[in-house]
Each structure stands twice: as structure tokens, then as C-alpha cells.
Design a protein around this motif. Structure first.
Motif, PDB file in Angstrom:
ATOM      1  N   GLY A 109       0.777  -1.230   0.000  1.00  0.00           N
ATOM      2  CA  GLY A 109       0.000   0.000   0.000  1.00  0.00           C
ATOM      3  C   GLY A 109       0.809   1.281   0.000  1.00  0.00           C
ATOM      4  N   ARG A 110       2.136   1.174  -0.008  1.00  0.00           N
ATOM      5  CA  ARG A 110       2.964   2.384   0.022  1.00  0.00           C
ATOM      6  C   ARG A 110       2.995   3.055  -1.346  1.00  0.00           C
ATOM      7  N   ARG A 111       3.090   4.386  -1.335  1.00  0.00           N
ATOM      8  CA  ARG A 111       3.175   5.172  -2.557  1.00  0.00           C
ATOM      9  C   ARG A 111       4.424   6.051  -2.526  1.00  0.00           C
ATOM     10  N   PHE A 112       4.893   6.435  -3.713  1.00  0.00           N
ATOM     11  CA  PHE A 112       6.141   7.168  -3.830  1.00  0.00           C
ATOM     12  C   PHE A 112       5.986   8.298  -4.847  1.00  0.00           C
ATOM     13  N   ASP A 113       6.890   9.272  -4.749  1.00  0.00           N
ATOM     14  CA  ASP A 113       6.924  10.374  -5.698  1.00  0.00           C
ATOM     15  C   ASP A 113       7.842  10.090  -6.880  1.00  0.00           C
ATOM     16  N   VAL A 114       8.842   9.242  -6.654  1.00  0.00           N
ATOM     17  CA  VAL A 114       9.841   8.939  -7.675  1.00  0.00           C
ATOM     18  C   VAL A 114      10.208   7.466  -7.592  1.00  0.00           C
ATOM     19  N   ALA A 134       4.065   2.284 -12.092  1.00  0.00           N
ATOM     20  CA  ALA A 134       2.855   3.101 -12.179  1.00  0.00           C
ATOM     21  C   ALA A 134       1.933   2.854 -10.997  1.00  0.00           C
ATOM     22  N   SER A 135       1.884   1.608 -10.529  1.00  0.00           N
ATOM     23  CA  SER A 135       0.971   1.264  -9.433  1.00  0.00           C
ATOM     24  C   SER A 135       1.417   1.818  -8.081  1.00  0.00           C
ATOM     25  N   VAL A 136       2.704   2.170  -7.945  1.00  0.00           N
ATOM     26  CA  VAL A 136       3.183   2.667  -6.653  1.00  0.00           C
ATOM     27  C   VAL A 136       3.504   4.161  -6.684  1.00  0.00           C
ATOM     28  N   LEU A 137       3.411   4.775  -7.857  1.00  0.00           N
ATOM     29  CA  LEU A 137       3.673   6.210  -7.962  1.00  0.00           C
ATOM     30  C   LEU A 137       2.392   7.015  -7.728  1.00  0.00           C
ATOM     31  N   ARG A 138       2.546   8.117  -7.031  1.00  0.00           N
ATOM     32  CA  ARG A 138       1.448   9.060  -6.903  1.00  0.00           C
ATOM     33  C   ARG A 138       1.213   9.748  -8.247  1.00  0.00           C
ATOM     34  N   PRO A 139      -0.001  10.237  -8.512  1.00  0.00           N
ATOM     35  CA  PRO A 139      -0.220  10.996  -9.750  1.00  0.00           C
ATOM     36  C   PRO A 139       0.782  12.137  -9.856  1.00  0.00           C
TER      37      PRO A 139
END
Length: 277
Positions: A109-114, A134-139
Motif C-alpha cells: 500500500g505504500r506510494r512514492f513520488d519517484v 505506475a501502481s506505486v507512484l502518486r499521480p
């Protein structure tokens, strides 16, 4: 850096399937971390300036070379690395690292900027890897794998090929040659990464960013980094010693040092809102 085949291209149409090579770099993580070149600070700055934040995921982080550069730039970095030996070294340098191939890694469930990958993305399935990114990057987040490409002077390149063909005649690899730009031979790799991003969806059109420079190596410095090449990481000690002796003689003939050209190239794209959410 990845090594070229005898035809001047990548060693196989799908290098990510060569797991035995991809996971051979941990045979000497101390040497790897000591000898491998760092990436241009200007590239790090440009990636961050074009990203929404500073939460970074480093794919195939190795010993943490690129990760530490992003940490120095003020980022929070998590590494993913399939080789436990490399991951253990990265952790000792304060880079949190989880052991997995990127395709199988659980982001929980973690998201990243880069999402970055320093000379490692060719070991990742280009479509599955881009889809995972794509699934772990924020828009608005950025995928930015990048590579070092070395350009030895002609005299050293000729020696590298002669020594390698003599000592390791059964290997599918050679070291990059001089003369024509080595980067030309890596365009297939760069195109494959860009095509994978397009096929995965979830990103805008990929771009290439390139930075050129050079570094002067002493004889000992060049011989220290040479065994970290994927062409040599699994070579028996006696044959590795023959390679190093032959190359060392060539550097002595050049005056005891050599100037190596470098191109650092990123293939990068921005995550857009699509079916990935």
C-alpha cells in the motif's frame, strides 16, 4: 554498467531473464560500492525538480550508491534489491532495503513520488516493471531509470577486447569497445525501456535525459572497478587475474592512468491518472 555482446548489442533480447548474472554482483559488495562511479548531481537535481515530492523508491538499489545520493538531496529512500548480500551492505549504509525482485515485491500500500533505478532497470521486465512503477507512484510521480555508459579510449578498448577474447573465449560478453560511441550500442536498451513504459500504460510519453563527462582513473582504480562488470563477476579467480594482468599492462603502456568518458542517460516519464487509479 551492462556489458555488450560480441555484436555490440545487449547480451540477449531479454536481459531481465538472466537472473544468474543479475544476482552475481553481490560476490564482492565492498568492491562494488567502492569502485562503481556515482551519478551526476545535476541528474539527481533534475529528477527531483520534476517530481511532486521526495519519497523515492530505488529499484535494484545494489549497495545503495544512487540511494545515498538521493538521501543527501533530502529524500526519504526505500531500496528494493534481489541480492541479500547487496541489500545487507545498503542497510549498513543507512539505506532501508527490502529483498525481492521488483516484479514480485509487495509495496503493502505504500506510494512514492519517484521510482529510480541506477544501471539496474535492464534486469527488470520492461513492461511488468513499468506497470509496477505506475501502481506505486502518486499521480504526477516520475519513473526515472538511468544508466552509466563508459567510453574507453581506443587503445584501451582494443586491449580489453583482445584480453577478454583470449582469456574468456567462451563468454557471450565483451567489454565496450572504443571508436564508435558506445552509447550507440545501448540505444536498444534505452528503446526497450521506453517501449515498456508505453506498453504498460499509466505514463506520459517517455523522454531521454543525457549527461556527459569524464573521469581519470589510475591503473589501480581501473583494475578495482573492472571485476564489477557483469561480464566478470562470475569468472574464476585464475582467469580474472589473467584479465587484470593483461589490462594492467595496457594501462602501464598509456602512462599509468586512463581517461574514461561517461554518458549517463535517463529514460523518464510522468505517471498520469489512468486505470492505475
Amino acid at each position: 554498467m551492462p556489458t555488450l555482446s560480441r555484436e555490440g548489442q545487449l547480451p540477449a533480447p531479454e536481459p531481465h531473464r538472466h537472473r544468474q548474472v543479475a544476482q552475481s554482483f553481490g560476490t564482492d559488495p565492498d568492491r562494488y560500492d567502492r569502485a562503481r562511479p556515482r551519478y551526476p548531481d545535476t541528474l539527481v537535481e533534475r529528477i527531483l525538480a520534476a517530481s511532486p515530492g521526495r519519497d523515492v523508491l530505488d529499484v535494484g538499489c545494489g549497495t545503495g550508491i544512487a540511494a545515498r545520493q538521493f538521501q543527501t538531496a533530502g529524500c526519504t529512500v526505500l531500496g528494493v534489491e534481489p541480492d541479500e548480500r547487496m541489500a545487507a551492505f545498503a542497510r549498513r549504509t543507512a539505506v532501508p532495503t527490502e529483498v525481492a525482485t521488483f516484479e514480485d515485491w509487495d509495496p503493502a500500500g505504500r506510494r512514492f513520488d519517484v521510482v529510480i533505478a541506477g544501471t539496474a532497470w535492464h534486469w527488470v521486465d520492461p513492461v511488468a516493471g513499468a506497470a509496477k512503477a505506475a501502481s506505486v507512484l502518486r499521480p504526477g510521480g516520475r519513473l526515472a531509470p538511468f544508466w552509466h555508459v563508459q567510453q574507453p579510449p581506443q587503445a584501451l578498448a582494443d586491449n580489453l577486447q583482445e584480453v577478454f577474447r583470449r582469456v574468456v573465449p567462451d563468454s557471450p560478453f565483451i567489454l565496450p569497445a572504443g571508436g564508435a560511441p558506445v552509447l550507440d550500442g545501448y540505444q536498444l536498451l534505452l528503446d526497450r525501456a521506453a517501449d515498456g513504459i508505453r506498453q504498460a500504460g499509466g505514463f506520459g510519453e517517455p523522454e531521454q535525459w543525457r549527461y556527459d563527462g569524464e573521469r581519470t582513473y589510475t591503473r589501480d582504480e581501473w583494475l578495482d572497478q573492472l571485476p564489477t562488470s557483469g561480464a566478470l563477476t562470475r569468472l574464476p579467480a585464475d582467469r580474472l587475474a589473467q584479465v587484470l594482468a593483461g589490462v594492467g599492462e595496457a594501462i602501464d603502456a598509456l602512462g599509468g592512468s586512463v581517461v574514461i568518458g561517461y554518458s549517463t542517460v535517463a529514460v523518464t516519464a510522468v505517471r498520469v491518472v489512468t486505470r492505475f487509479g
